[in-house]
Motif scaffolding. Structure first.
Motif, short mmCIF file in Angstrom:
data_model
loop_
_atom_site.label_atom_id
_atom_site.label_comp_id
_atom_site.label_asym_id
_atom_site.label_seq_id
_atom_site.Cartn_x
_atom_site.Cartn_y
_atom_site.Cartn_z
N GLN A 1 0.85 -1.20 0.00
CA GLN A 1 0.00 0.00 0.00
C GLN A 1 0.88 1.24 0.00
O GLN A 1 1.98 1.22 0.55
CB GLN A 1 -0.98 -0.01 1.19
CG GLN A 1 -0.34 -0.26 2.55
CD GLN A 1 -0.03 0.97 3.36
OE1 GLN A 1 -0.27 2.11 2.93
NE2 GLN A 1 0.49 0.77 4.56
N ASP A 2 0.34 2.31 -0.60
CA ASP A 2 1.18 3.50 -0.82
C ASP A 2 0.72 4.70 0.01
O ASP A 2 1.08 5.83 -0.30
CB ASP A 2 1.22 3.85 -2.31
CG ASP A 2 -0.14 4.28 -2.85
OD1 ASP A 2 -0.21 4.61 -4.04
OD2 ASP A 2 -1.14 4.26 -2.09
N ASP B 1 0.87 4.96 3.61
CA ASP B 1 1.42 5.03 4.96
C ASP B 1 0.39 4.62 6.03
O ASP B 1 0.38 5.14 7.15
CB ASP B 1 1.91 6.46 5.26
CG ASP B 1 2.95 6.50 6.36
OD1 ASP B 1 2.95 7.46 7.16
OD2 ASP B 1 3.75 5.54 6.45
N GLU C 1 4.73 -0.65 4.50
CA GLU C 1 3.90 -0.67 3.30
C GLU C 1 3.60 -2.07 2.78
O GLU C 1 2.80 -2.23 1.88
CB GLU C 1 4.59 0.14 2.18
CG GLU C 1 5.88 -0.47 1.65
CD GLU C 1 7.11 0.00 2.41
OE1 GLU C 1 6.95 0.51 3.55
OE2 GLU C 1 8.22 -0.12 1.86
N SER D 1 -5.96 -2.06 3.59
CA SER D 1 -5.20 -1.23 4.53
C SER D 1 -6.07 -0.07 4.99
O SER D 1 -7.03 0.32 4.31
CB SER D 1 -3.91 -0.72 3.88
OG SER D 1 -4.18 0.26 2.89
#
Lengths: 112, 117
Positions: A25-26, A28, A72, A93
């Motif tokens: 996932q981008d 955070d 991540e 996420s």
């Protein structure tokens, strides 16, 4: 836009193989999840992680393990794949105190 | 422990008709509530969420939901459906104001909405 990327859309593995499903996932996000989806059973939580190296069992952890070495990335591991692990696997996420989770496109795993 | 019950596994409707997808939850603490939609061969997309404030929540694609604390319900509604609304819809719940290891998102089993011409 938040992006949750699962490494494979479709995967075919043999019984007894060790299988790795990767999720990145981008945004955070602190929380990451692995769900399994089967017809008529909805989504069932396998494992989740609320921080790096932290993990908790979900409702159906048997036969699975997870790894979160970096914030991540959250990996799901099938130690010895079995045919009853044939399913759709969904990674998600979210932020720790904000509602809602973002999902990847899913990995359809077939164990033969 | 928390749980979610979606009362209908399948809901067939005609195009332009109204629809209501029912969701009840149980929890010993205050909760956040969500509706997700899943189109064929895709992941889940957040439709709307209730965190606090007004009990009527509006989401994407013309959907809305109403939080009813006394009835522990969070039903999803749309006044006029389109063919493109055909999908599976999932209701979900998580504990409010929780963090760390207490955060879990629990899903119902889903309702398949089929919109017929």
């Amino acid at each position: 836009d938040v992006k949750v990327t699962q490494s494979s859309r479709y995967l075919v593995k043999r019984t007894g193989e060790k299988v790795f499903l990767e999720c990145v996932q981008d945004m955070d996000h602190e929380n990451m999840f692995w769900y399994r989806q089967d017809p008529g059973l909805g989504l069932r939580l396998i494992y989740f992680s609320y921080d790096v190296k932290m993990k908790e069992k979900g409702d159906i952890p048997e036969g699975y393990s997870v790894s979160r070495e970096k914030k991540e990335r959250f990996s799901l591991i099938l130690e010895s794949a079995s045919t009853n692990q044939t399913s759709m696997y969904l990674c998600a996420s979210s932020y720790i105190r904000r509602g809602g989770a973002f999902f990847g496109q899913g990995t359809r795993l077939t164990v033969v | 422990a928390q749980s979610v019950t979606q009362l209908d596994s399948q809901v067939p409707v005609f195009e332009e008709a109204p629809v209501e997808l029912r969701c009840n939850y149980s929890s010993s603490v205050s909760v956040y509530l969500f509706w997700y939609v899943q189109y064929p061969n895709q992941g889940l997309q957040l439709l709307l969420k209730y965190l606090s404030g007004s009990t009527l929540v509006k989401g994407i694609n013309g959907f809305e939901a109403e939080f009813n604390k006394s009835q522990t319900s969070f039903h999803l509604r749309k006044p006029s459906v389109h063919i493109s609304d055909t999908a599976e819809y999932f209701c979900a719940v998580s504990r409010k104001n929780s963090g760390g290891s207490n955060y879990k998102l629990t899903f119902g089993k889903g309702t398949l909405l089929t919109v017929n011409p």
